[in-house]
Write a protein that holds these residues in place. Structure first.
Motif, PDB file in Angstrom:
ATOM      1  N   VAL A   1      12.986   1.447   2.603  1.00 32.66           N
ATOM      2  CA  VAL A   1      14.286   0.989   3.440  1.00 32.66           C
ATOM      3  C   VAL A   1      14.848   2.107   4.321  1.00 32.66           C
ATOM      4  O   VAL A   1      15.027   3.243   3.917  1.00 32.66           O
ATOM      5  N   ASP A   2      14.765   1.864   5.734  1.00 26.46           N
ATOM      6  CA  ASP A   2      15.040   2.994   6.578  1.00 26.46           C
ATOM      7  C   ASP A   2      16.556   3.090   6.813  1.00 26.46           C
ATOM      8  O   ASP A   2      17.348   2.362   5.883  1.00 26.46           O
ATOM      9  N   GLN A   3      17.302   3.816   7.358  1.00 25.60           N
ATOM     10  CA  GLN A   3      18.473   4.303   7.329  1.00 25.60           C
ATOM     11  C   GLN A   3      19.315   3.097   8.013  1.00 25.60           C
ATOM     12  O   GLN A   3      20.494   2.899   7.767  1.00 25.60           O
ATOM     13  N   ASP A   4      18.650   2.204   9.101  1.00 23.64           N
ATOM     14  CA  ASP A   4      19.237   1.203   9.515  1.00 23.64           C
ATOM     15  C   ASP A   4      18.936  -0.097   8.862  1.00 23.64           C
ATOM     16  O   ASP A   4      19.635  -1.163   9.285  1.00 23.64           O
ATOM     17  N   GLY A   5      18.606   0.117   7.487  1.00 28.11           N
ATOM     18  CA  GLY A   5      18.409  -1.122   6.734  1.00 28.11           C
ATOM     19  C   GLY A   5      17.227  -1.998   6.871  1.00 28.11           C
ATOM     20  O   GLY A   5      16.965  -2.726   6.064  1.00 28.11           O
ATOM     21  N   ARG A   6      16.202  -1.665   7.773  1.00 27.20           N
ATOM     22  CA  ARG A   6      14.923  -2.380   8.013  1.00 27.20           C
ATOM     23  C   ARG A   6      14.027  -1.849   6.752  1.00 27.20           C
ATOM     24  O   ARG A   6      13.866  -0.639   6.702  1.00 27.20           O
ATOM     25  N   GLU A   7      13.447  -2.665   6.527  1.00 27.13           N
ATOM     26  CA  GLU A   7      12.219  -2.340   5.383  1.00 27.13           C
ATOM     27  C   GLU A   7      10.869  -2.444   6.080  1.00 27.13           C
ATOM     28  O   GLU A   7      10.473  -3.034   7.137  1.00 27.13           O
ATOM     29  N   ARG A   8       9.980  -1.246   5.628  1.00 27.80           N
ATOM     30  CA  ARG A   8       8.670  -1.487   6.040  1.00 27.80           C
ATOM     31  C   ARG A   8       7.939  -0.811   4.972  1.00 27.80           C
ATOM     32  O   ARG A   8       8.208  -0.103   3.928  1.00 27.80           O
ATOM     33  N   LYS A   9       6.328  -1.267   4.996  1.00 29.09           N
ATOM     34  CA  LYS A   9       5.579  -0.806   4.091  1.00 29.09           C
ATOM     35  C   LYS A   9       5.042   0.742   4.318  1.00 29.09           C
ATOM     36  O   LYS A   9       4.490   0.786   5.542  1.00 29.09           O
ATOM     37  N   VAL A  10       4.839   1.484   3.434  1.00 32.92           N
ATOM     38  CA  VAL A  10       4.479   2.971   3.753  1.00 32.92           C
ATOM     39  C   VAL A  10       3.543   3.243   2.759  1.00 32.92           C
ATOM     40  O   VAL A  10       3.451   2.723   1.438  1.00 32.92           O
ATOM     41  N   SER A  11       2.682   4.080   2.857  1.00 36.93           N
ATOM     42  CA  SER A  11       1.638   4.707   1.941  1.00 36.93           C
ATOM     43  C   SER A  11       1.923   6.083   1.934  1.00 36.93           C
ATOM     44  O   SER A  11       1.751   6.848   2.922  1.00 36.93           O
ATOM     45  N   GLU A  12       2.357   6.967   0.895  1.00 47.54           N
ATOM     46  CA  GLU A  12       2.626   8.245   0.932  1.00 47.54           C
ATOM     47  C   GLU A  12       1.909   8.813  -0.093  1.00 47.54           C
ATOM     48  O   GLU A  12       1.478   8.328  -1.208  1.00 47.54           O
ATOM     49  N   SER A  13       1.761  10.481   0.102  1.00 50.28           N
ATOM     50  CA  SER A  13       0.994  11.286  -0.921  1.00 50.28           C
ATOM     51  C   SER A  13       1.926  12.120  -1.487  1.00 50.28           C
ATOM     52  O   SER A  13       2.659  12.818  -0.749  1.00 50.28           O
ATOM     53  N   TYR A  14       1.666  12.289  -2.823  1.00 52.97           N
ATOM     54  CA  TYR A  14       2.525  13.094  -3.443  1.00 52.97           C
ATOM     55  C   TYR A  14       1.414  13.941  -4.308  1.00 52.97           C
ATOM     56  O   TYR A  14       0.448  13.654  -4.797  1.00 52.97           O
ATOM     57  N   LEU A  15       1.862  15.309  -4.624  1.00 54.03           N
ATOM     58  CA  LEU A  15       1.182  16.359  -5.477  1.00 54.03           C
ATOM     59  C   LEU A  15       1.786  16.361  -6.663  1.00 54.03           C
ATOM     60  O   LEU A  15       2.911  16.979  -6.697  1.00 54.03           O
ATOM     61  N   VAL A  16       0.951  16.279  -7.769  1.00 58.36           N
ATOM     62  CA  VAL A  16       1.406  16.272  -9.171  1.00 58.36           C
ATOM     63  C   VAL A  16       0.507  17.123  -9.894  1.00 58.36           C
ATOM     64  O   VAL A  16      -0.588  17.121  -9.991  1.00 58.36           O
TER      65      VAL A  16
ATOM     66  N   GLY B   1      14.106   0.591  -8.609  1.00 57.05           N
ATOM     67  CA  GLY B   1      14.108  -0.583  -8.983  1.00 57.05           C
ATOM     68  C   GLY B   1      13.027  -1.511  -8.248  1.00 57.05           C
ATOM     69  O   GLY B   1      12.820  -2.621  -8.568  1.00 57.05           O
ATOM     70  N   GLY B   2      12.694  -1.032  -7.175  1.00 56.15           N
ATOM     71  CA  GLY B   2      11.880  -1.628  -6.233  1.00 56.15           C
ATOM     72  C   GLY B   2      10.270  -1.585  -6.592  1.00 56.15           C
ATOM     73  O   GLY B   2       9.974  -0.984  -7.729  1.00 56.15           O
ATOM     74  N   GLU B   3       9.461  -2.460  -6.179  1.00 59.26           N
ATOM     75  CA  GLU B   3       8.037  -2.389  -6.734  1.00 59.26           C
ATOM     76  C   GLU B   3       7.340  -1.294  -5.819  1.00 59.26           C
ATOM     77  O   GLU B   3       7.391  -0.792  -4.425  1.00 59.26           O
ATOM     78  N   PHE B   4       6.375  -0.713  -6.420  1.00 54.40           N
ATOM     79  CA  PHE B   4       5.346   0.326  -5.942  1.00 54.40           C
ATOM     80  C   PHE B   4       3.943  -0.095  -6.489  1.00 54.40           C
ATOM     81  O   PHE B   4       3.819  -0.619  -7.751  1.00 54.40           O
ATOM     82  N   HIS B   5       2.931   0.730  -5.840  1.00 51.11           N
ATOM     83  CA  HIS B   5       1.681   0.658  -6.274  1.00 51.11           C
ATOM     84  C   HIS B   5       0.880   2.020  -6.135  1.00 51.11           C
ATOM     85  O   HIS B   5       0.886   2.338  -5.075  1.00 51.11           O
ATOM     86  N   VAL B   6       0.457   2.299  -7.351  1.00 58.83           N
ATOM     87  CA  VAL B   6      -0.388   3.655  -7.124  1.00 58.83           C
ATOM     88  C   VAL B   6      -1.962   3.398  -6.744  1.00 58.83           C
ATOM     89  O   VAL B   6      -2.644   2.663  -7.409  1.00 58.83           O
ATOM     90  N   ASP B   7      -2.048   3.752  -5.568  1.00 63.81           N
ATOM     91  CA  ASP B   7      -3.465   3.135  -4.755  1.00 63.81           C
ATOM     92  C   ASP B   7      -4.599   3.916  -5.327  1.00 63.81           C
ATOM     93  O   ASP B   7      -5.495   3.517  -5.302  1.00 63.81           O
ATOM     94  N   ASN B   8      -4.241   5.319  -5.404  1.00 65.98           N
ATOM     95  CA  ASN B   8      -5.396   6.221  -5.691  1.00 65.98           C
ATOM     96  C   ASN B   8      -4.886   7.613  -6.137  1.00 65.98           C
ATOM     97  O   ASN B   8      -3.559   8.056  -5.876  1.00 65.98           O
ATOM     98  N   ILE B   9      -5.787   8.223  -6.952  1.00 66.66           N
ATOM     99  CA  ILE B   9      -5.508   9.425  -7.585  1.00 66.66           C
ATOM    100  C   ILE B   9      -6.614  10.307  -7.692  1.00 66.66           C
ATOM    101  O   ILE B   9      -7.732  10.018  -8.122  1.00 66.66           O
ATOM    102  N   LYS B  10      -6.621  11.544  -7.066  1.00 63.68           N
ATOM    103  CA  LYS B  10      -7.963  12.270  -6.700  1.00 63.68           C
ATOM    104  C   LYS B  10      -7.390  13.640  -7.211  1.00 63.68           C
ATOM    105  O   LYS B  10      -6.091  14.265  -7.062  1.00 63.68           O
ATOM    106  N   LYS B  11      -8.295  14.518  -7.697  1.00 60.94           N
ATOM    107  CA  LYS B  11      -8.090  16.174  -8.086  1.00 60.94           C
ATOM    108  C   LYS B  11      -7.950  16.787  -6.651  1.00 60.94           C
ATOM    109  O   LYS B  11      -9.012  16.596  -5.886  1.00 60.94           O
ATOM    110  N   SER B  12      -6.930  17.411  -6.444  1.00 56.88           N
ATOM    111  CA  SER B  12      -6.779  18.333  -5.310  1.00 56.88           C
ATOM    112  C   SER B  12      -7.492  19.541  -5.401  1.00 56.88           C
ATOM    113  O   SER B  12      -7.511  20.253  -6.360  1.00 56.88           O
TER     114      SER B  12
END
Length: 200
Positions: free
Chosen positions: A14-29, A51-62
């Motif tokens: 959810v952006d600051q203006d309230g609009r929703e958009r689908k994103v794909s982000e990478s995190y380092l764990v 509380g929103g829905e999310f999906h872990v699309d891919n996990i790889k060793k960095s």
């Protein structure tokens, strides 16, 4: 050495203006296995999505071996470091490439912070490449070293305790004279005004 896993997550942002958009982000764990990485990224995303829905699309060793976080760094920059070592068997120089991640606001600051972070390296090295990373955030793994369970073949060493005195030893200690005390002499020494008479 820490093992880093790159996790790609898809969710509705959810952006600051309230609009929703689908994103794909990478995190380092930081994790010990793929299963641990999945568990940790799910825990972190539950706090981010709220509380929103999310999906872990891919996990790889960095291939990142170390990170240099900073509180005022908006972006993550990935650097390729070429370290020169000596091959003792061949007697020749050998170059080893390692990858680091540093938080900074721009490229110039990232380069400066990277050089500061690598100041502990005593062998010659070269920063051969640096690019803006797609990593959004980094989640290090902090272990509870005090309460961490030990392997079955090890035993925790407890601090030494003072031995408990028996009742007899306590009574003997109470009866012993305490502090300074005077001994009364049986024969008084003569003073300067008294004359010593030698009786035969």
């Amino acid at each position: 050495m820490q093992t880093w896993f790159e996790c790609k997550v898809k969710y509705v942002k959810v952006d600051q203006d309230g609009r929703e958009r689908k994103v794909s982000e990478s995190y380092l764990v930081d994790a010990v296995s793929f299963t641990d990485a999945e568990t940790r990224i799910v825990e972190q995303m539950q706090q981010i999505v709220r509380g929103g829905e999310f999906h872990v699309d891919n996990i790889k060793k960095s291939n990142i071996i170390e990170i240099f976080p900073h509180d005022n760094g908006e972006y993550w920059f990935k650097a390729k470091i070429s370290i020169v070592t000596i091959d003792e068997k061949a007697g020749k120089e050998k170059k080893v490439n390692n990858y680091f991640l540093v938080a900074a606001d721009d490229f110039k600051q990232a380069l400066q912070r990277m050089e500061e972070g690598l100041s502990y390296i005593l062998v010659p090295y070269h920063i051969t490449a640096m690019n803006l990373s797609t990593i959004v955030d980094v989640f290090p793994y902090f272990k509870d070293e005090v309460n961490e369970p030990l392997p079955p073949h090890l035993k925790r060493i407890e601090p030494e305790q003072m031995p408990v005195e028996s009742s007899f030893e306590a009574e003997q200690k109470d009866e012993a004279p305490q502090g300074d005390f005077e001994v009364e002499a049986t024969d008084e020494a003569p003073t300067d005004d008294e004359e010593i008479v030698d009786e035969e």
